[in-house]
Scaffold this active site. Structure first.
Site, mmCIF file in Angstrom:
data_model
loop_
_atom_site.group_PDB
_atom_site.id
_atom_site.type_symbol
_atom_site.label_atom_id
_atom_site.label_comp_id
_atom_site.label_asym_id
_atom_site.label_seq_id
_atom_site.Cartn_x
_atom_site.Cartn_y
_atom_site.Cartn_z
ATOM 1 N N HIS A 45 29.865 36.904 40.689
ATOM 2 C CA HIS A 45 31.308 36.798 40.913
ATOM 3 C C HIS A 45 31.998 36.889 39.556
ATOM 4 O O HIS A 45 31.571 36.219 38.607
ATOM 5 C CB HIS A 45 31.621 35.468 41.599
ATOM 6 C CG HIS A 45 33.076 35.286 41.870
ATOM 7 N ND1 HIS A 45 33.721 35.934 42.907
ATOM 8 C CD2 HIS A 45 34.029 34.574 41.219
ATOM 9 C CE1 HIS A 45 35.005 35.610 42.883
ATOM 10 N NE2 HIS A 45 35.211 34.788 41.869
ATOM 11 N N ASN A 62 24.402 36.315 44.235
ATOM 12 C CA ASN A 62 25.657 37.057 44.115
ATOM 13 C C ASN A 62 26.152 36.950 42.683
ATOM 14 O O ASN A 62 25.819 35.999 41.972
ATOM 15 C CB ASN A 62 26.705 36.471 45.063
ATOM 16 C CG ASN A 62 28.017 37.230 45.015
ATOM 17 O OD1 ASN A 62 28.023 38.472 45.013
ATOM 18 N ND2 ASN A 62 29.134 36.529 44.937
ATOM 19 N N ASN A 71 26.362 47.175 38.390
ATOM 20 C CA ASN A 71 25.396 46.068 38.269
ATOM 21 C C ASN A 71 24.033 46.462 38.832
ATOM 22 O O ASN A 71 22.992 46.089 38.284
ATOM 23 C CB ASN A 71 25.936 44.814 38.959
ATOM 24 C CG ASN A 71 26.906 44.050 38.082
ATOM 25 O OD1 ASN A 71 26.512 43.434 37.094
ATOM 26 N ND2 ASN A 71 28.184 44.127 38.410
ATOM 27 N N LEU A 80 32.167 30.337 50.631
ATOM 28 C CA LEU A 80 32.363 31.521 49.792
ATOM 29 C C LEU A 80 32.492 31.159 48.309
ATOM 30 O O LEU A 80 33.316 30.322 47.942
ATOM 31 C CB LEU A 80 33.634 32.260 50.253
ATOM 32 C CG LEU A 80 33.921 33.580 49.550
ATOM 33 C CD1 LEU A 80 32.892 34.630 49.912
ATOM 34 C CD2 LEU A 80 35.327 34.066 49.885
HETATM 35 C C1 GRF Z 1 31.686 43.187 39.717
HETATM 36 O O1 GRF Z 1 32.806 42.852 38.946
HETATM 37 C C2 GRF Z 1 31.133 41.960 40.385
HETATM 38 O O2 GRF Z 1 31.292 40.795 39.644
HETATM 39 C C3 GRF Z 1 31.960 41.890 41.633
HETATM 40 O O3 GRF Z 1 32.174 43.211 42.015
HETATM 41 C C4 GRF Z 1 32.054 44.071 40.891
HETATM 42 C C5 GRF Z 1 30.985 45.066 41.219
HETATM 43 O O4 GRF Z 1 30.924 46.093 40.281
HETATM 44 N N1 GRF Z 1 31.308 41.071 42.625
HETATM 45 P P1 GRF Z 1 29.737 47.175 40.395
HETATM 46 O O5 GRF Z 1 29.835 47.797 41.776
HETATM 47 O O6 GRF Z 1 28.446 46.477 40.166
HETATM 48 O O7 GRF Z 1 30.051 48.191 39.327
#
Ligand code: GRF
Length: 213
Positions: free
Chosen positions: A109, A107, A14, A144
């Site tokens: 999720h 964040n 991400n 959370l």
């Molecule tokens: C993602 O699935 C996000 O939704 C969750 O942790 C994962 C992170 O993946 N919170 P990356 O490290 O961004 O590849």
């Protein structure tokens, strides 16, 4: 130019999506630092390769959650960020920390909140018989996975899906959703009203449907 600090614990896909979108779309914002609580987080190498400052803050070296949160806040504040983005950051943050960044802490999720807070979201969605799953970008509050929702991406749950297959489909949607939401935030287009997040201009594109395979 707005300043973004990203917190990671692992892969950092991400983070990559946000950094690439910021440069490809010429945002009036950039990622100025990437902080991780784990030295082995793969996302750190990506950040370094991009010329972004990185720092590892080991939570195990701190006596309490509050002590770690305080160190983390100090490291974040050194970069004077407009926005702090949690991208796979696997530590629960205490109330004082969350309040300090209220309204500028995002964040992502991997579920359609408020369903499936916590861990193992994809397995739980399959086991519950859900026909759709997805991801949620939200402002962080002390409860959370319960903060005001900025945007959600919806993907189908297919017959025979494994948690891995569903996770890959959701992750592809995350990579489109999170940069979009971060951009809205740094552009000052979001206003929080109670639990709702409103966009200051245009249609509220809060639902982002993804038909990825
Ligand atoms: C993602 O699935 C996000 O939704 C969750 O942790 C994962 C992170 O993946 N919170 P990356 O490290 O961004 O590849």
């Amino acid at each position: 130019m707005k300043r973004i600090v990203v917190l990671i614990s692992g892969r950092g896909s991400n983070l990559e999506a946000i950094v690439h979108a910021a440069s490809a779309e010429r945002w009036d914002a950039r990622v100025v630092a990437v902080l991780s609580n784990r030295a082995e987080a793969a996302g750190l190498a990506f950040a370094t390769a991009q010329g972004i400052t990185t720092q590892v803050l080991d939570h195990q070296a701190h006596a309490s959650r509050e002590a770690f949160d305080a160190t983390l806040a100090e490291a974040i504040d050194a970069h004077a960020p407009d926005l702090v983005v949690l991208a796979g950051f696997m530590r629960i943050l205490g109330e004082a920390f969350v309040r300090r960044y209220e309204g500028r802490l995002l964040n992502i999720h991997p579920s359609l909140l408020p369903a499936f807070t916590g861990l193992h979201t994809h397995r739980r969605a399959i086991e519950a018989g859900c026909r759709v799953a997805g991801a949620t970008v939200h402002f962080v509050t002390p409860a959370l996975d319960h903060g005001p929702i900025v945007a959600q991406a919806v993907v189908p749950v297919r017959d025979g899906d494994t948690p891995e297959a569903l996770s890959a489909r959701v992750l592809a949607a995350e990579h489109r959703l999170y940069p979009m939401a971060v951009r809205w935030a740094v552009d000052g287009r979001l206003r929080i009203e109670g639990q709702r997040v409103l966009q200051l201009d245009g249609a509220p594109q809060h639902l982002f449907h993804d038909e990825a395979p």
